[in-house]
Write a protein that holds these residues in place. Structure first.
Motif, PDB file in Angstrom:
ATOM      1  N   ILE A   1       7.064  18.403  38.489  1.00  0.00           N
ATOM      2  CA  ILE A   1       7.769  19.527  37.871  1.00  0.00           C
ATOM      3  C   ILE A   1       8.359  19.027  36.544  1.00  0.00           C
ATOM      4  CG2 ILE A   1       9.826  19.168  39.348  1.00  0.00           C
ATOM      5  CD1 ILE A   1      10.192  22.330  39.090  1.00  0.00           C
ATOM      6  N   ARG A   2       7.705  19.415  35.481  1.00  0.00           N
ATOM      7  CA  ARG A   2       8.153  18.940  34.171  1.00  0.00           C
ATOM      8  C   ARG A   2       9.505  19.553  33.810  1.00  0.00           C
ATOM      9  NH1 ARG A   2       2.863  19.386  30.180  1.00  0.00           N
ATOM     10  NH2 ARG A   2       1.638  17.686  31.096  1.00  0.00           N
ATOM     11  N   ILE A   3      10.335  18.757  33.174  1.00  0.00           N
ATOM     12  CA  ILE A   3      11.585  19.304  32.646  1.00  0.00           C
ATOM     13  C   ILE A   3      11.275  20.117  31.375  1.00  0.00           C
ATOM     14  CG2 ILE A   3      12.224  17.241  31.270  1.00  0.00           C
ATOM     15  CD1 ILE A   3      14.720  19.229  33.389  1.00  0.00           C
ATOM     16  N   GLU A   4      10.094  19.905  30.834  1.00  0.00           N
ATOM     17  CA  GLU A   4       9.574  20.594  29.628  1.00  0.00           C
ATOM     18  C   GLU A   4      10.294  20.178  28.348  1.00  0.00           C
ATOM     19  OE1 GLU A   4       6.869  21.902  30.425  1.00  0.00           O
ATOM     20  OE2 GLU A   4       7.014  22.936  32.344  1.00  0.00           O
ATOM     21  N   THR A   5      11.619  20.226  28.359  1.00  0.00           N
ATOM     22  CA  THR A   5      12.435  19.653  27.285  1.00  0.00           C
ATOM     23  C   THR A   5      13.816  19.401  27.868  1.00  0.00           C
ATOM     24  OG1 THR A   5      13.575  20.033  25.177  1.00  0.00           O
ATOM     25  CG2 THR A   5      12.990  21.997  26.446  1.00  0.00           C
TER      26      THR A   5
ATOM     27  N   PHE B   1       2.270  20.553  22.866  1.00  0.00           N
ATOM     28  CA  PHE B   1       2.317  22.013  22.989  1.00  0.00           C
ATOM     29  C   PHE B   1       1.180  22.575  22.142  1.00  0.00           C
ATOM     30  CE2 PHE B   1       3.985  25.660  20.404  1.00  0.00           C
ATOM     31  CZ  PHE B   1       3.563  26.646  21.287  1.00  0.00           C
ATOM     32  N   ILE B   2       0.369  23.432  22.759  1.00  0.00           N
ATOM     33  CA  ILE B   2      -0.757  24.057  22.056  1.00  0.00           C
ATOM     34  C   ILE B   2      -0.513  25.568  22.033  1.00  0.00           C
ATOM     35  CG2 ILE B   2      -3.271  24.392  22.061  1.00  0.00           C
ATOM     36  CD1 ILE B   2      -3.422  21.761  23.749  1.00  0.00           C
ATOM     37  N   PRO B   3      -0.285  26.147  20.859  1.00  0.00           N
ATOM     38  CA  PRO B   3       0.046  27.576  20.796  1.00  0.00           C
ATOM     39  C   PRO B   3      -1.060  28.442  21.403  1.00  0.00           C
ATOM     40  CG  PRO B   3       0.344  26.531  18.661  1.00  0.00           C
ATOM     41  CD  PRO B   3      -0.323  25.523  19.535  1.00  0.00           C
TER      42      PRO B   3
HETATM   43  N1  5AD Z   1       0.432  23.977  25.684  1.00  0.00           N
HETATM   44  C1  5AD Z   1       0.477  22.828  26.378  1.00  0.00           C
HETATM   45  N2  5AD Z   1       0.927  22.719  27.635  1.00  0.00           N
HETATM   46  C2  5AD Z   1       1.358  23.854  28.234  1.00  0.00           C
HETATM   47  N3  5AD Z   1       1.899  24.065  29.457  1.00  0.00           N
HETATM   48  C3  5AD Z   1       2.156  25.390  29.579  1.00  0.00           C
HETATM   49  N4  5AD Z   1       1.812  26.037  28.444  1.00  0.00           N
HETATM   50  C4  5AD Z   1       1.330  25.099  27.592  1.00  0.00           C
HETATM   51  C5  5AD Z   1       0.836  25.140  26.241  1.00  0.00           C
HETATM   52  N5  5AD Z   1       0.775  26.277  25.550  1.00  0.00           N
HETATM   53  C6  5AD Z   1       2.196  22.996  30.408  1.00  0.00           C
HETATM   54  C7  5AD Z   1       3.680  23.021  30.846  1.00  0.00           C
HETATM   55  C8  5AD Z   1       3.599  23.105  32.356  1.00  0.00           C
HETATM   56  C9  5AD Z   1       2.208  22.589  32.635  1.00  0.00           C
HETATM   57  C10 5AD Z   1       1.640  23.016  33.944  1.00  0.00           C
HETATM   58  O1  5AD Z   1       1.446  23.104  31.576  1.00  0.00           O
HETATM   59  O2  5AD Z   1       4.290  21.806  30.462  1.00  0.00           O
HETATM   60  O3  5AD Z   1       4.585  22.339  33.010  1.00  0.00           O
END
Ligand code: 5AD
Ligand code: SF4
Ligand code: FES
Length: 348
Positions: free
Chosen positions: A157-161, A229-231
């Motif tokens: 489970i990523r903290i994401e930020t 992060f990929i838009p």
């Molecule tokens: N770009 C990259 N990674 C993403 N995730 C969700 N959306 C994107 C995106 N646009 C990642 C999140 C999530 C994981 C399952 O996928 O970090 O925890």
């Protein structure tokens, strides 16, 4: 700043101050040297084996609305699916037949999968002698406990930020506090816990990424998966800039230097930006790859971000492809379940 000294310090002590991490993340000139130091630490602490984890994307239905993610509930363009119990078990059995020792069961936050349903599936997979990693989002303590008892070994489970404000802006209706609670419940229940963050989010300065690294170190994460992060064109962040492969690569190298024993995957999102990214990541500190074992059109439909690799490939093809690449750089495919190693703590 003497970058050479800094990298040396990280390699010897596995400790850096936030400002030192920032300096290394910003410096492109020393990136190769940073990656080489991480590669040495990887060799000493976790060895030359690469652990393959078979990924089953079993539902792309999600009640959350994360601004960056294609599976967010407001995205009407994604074609939703949910695998049947029989399909999940079939993919797990195939994962086993490809020689994978772990399956990673990932989904959106799909409320259909009650504790009863999922526990039954986990018990059946456990009988196949596979390690199980769950990646199904925020649940209660009791739910995590039930899954552990049903056989789940690890949880991602990523903290994401770690920037609380940014987290809550990007994840409407979700609280940073609850995310932390999930991580601590999982640790308490004896899971191997994996977390991670997105690199290159809007309004995420390098200083914030340095705090992410210190956070992973502080909670002694067993696994850390990160990616750029990929838009995604079907989300509110469609016009955002996105993360870079090079920054993600330096981040992986620093992860290995600061968390020498952790299992660190070379992620699919990285490979979306550079066709050799997983191999480069494996040579910059990573020691895990998670090939997809979901079959058919499900792969394309599990669209977190655009440009996902392997969407038209079969699981068997991916198995051969990734094994070949790993062996070509002189690494071995692990034949073990690949739990986090503790034996080398004396090397710190
Ligand atoms: N770009 C990259 N990674 C993403 N995730 C969700 N959306 C994107 C995106 N646009 C990642 C999140 C999530 C994981 C399952 O996928 O970090 O925890
Ligand atoms: Fe759902 Fe996870 Fe995507 Fe958020 S990142 S919308 S919780 S699948
Ligand atoms: Fe899927 Fe290479 S890993 S085609």
């Amino acid at each position: 700043m003497d970058y050479h000294e800094l990298i040396n310090k990280a390699e010897q002590t596995h400790k850096l101050a936030g400002s030192e991490i920032v300096a290394l993340l910003k410096n492109e000139e020393y990136q190769e040297e940073l990656a080489q130091a991480a590669d040495r630490v990887r060799h000493v602490f976790v060895g030359d084996e690469v652990h393959l984890r078979g990924l089953i994307e079993f539902s792309n239905i999600c009640k959350q609305n994360c601004l960056y993610c294609g599976l967010r509930r407001d995205n009407k363009k994604v074609e939703r699916y949910r695998l049947s119990e029989a399909e999940i078990l079939d993919f797990a059995a195939k994962a086993k037949s490809y020689g994978y020792k772990t399956v990673v069961m990932q989904s959106g936050e799909d409320m259909h999968f009650s504790v009863d349903i999922l526990s039954r599936v986990l018990r059946k997979i456990k009988k196949m002698d596979l390690a199980i990693t769950l990646s199904i989002g925020e649940k209660t303590y009791e739910e995590y406990k039930a899954y552990k008892e049903a056989g789940a070994d690890r949880y991602l489970i990523r903290i994401e930020t770690t920037d609380r404000e940014l987290y809550e802006a990007l994840n409407p209706g979700m609280s940073f506090e609850n995310r932390l609670r999930c991580l601590s419940d999982l640790k308490r229940l004896g899971y191997e816990v994996g977390t991670g963050s997105l690199v290159g989010l809007p309004n995420q300065p390098i200083e914030s990424l340095a705090r992410d690294l210190l956070f992973f170190q502080e909670i002694d994460a067993d696994m850390v998966g990160i990616g750029p992060f990929i838009p995604n064109g079907d989300t509110p962040l469609h016009n955002a800039k996105g993360g870079s492969f090079l920054l993600a690569r330096s981040f992986v190298a620093l992860l290995r230097l600061l968390l020498p024993e952790a299992n660190i995957p070379a992620t699919t999102a990285m490979e979306t930006l550079d066709r050799n990214a997983r191999i480069i990541a494996l040579q910059s500190g990573a020691n895990v790859v998670m090939p997809n074992v979901t079959e058919g059109d499900y792969r394309r439909k599990y669209a977190l971000y655009p440009g996902k690799i392997c969407i038209s490939d079969t699981p068997a093809h991916c198995r051969g492809c990734i094994s070949g690449k790993i062996m070509a750089i002189g690494r071995k495919i692990s034949e073990h379940k690949g739990f986090r190693c503790h034996a080398n703590s004396n090397k710190v």
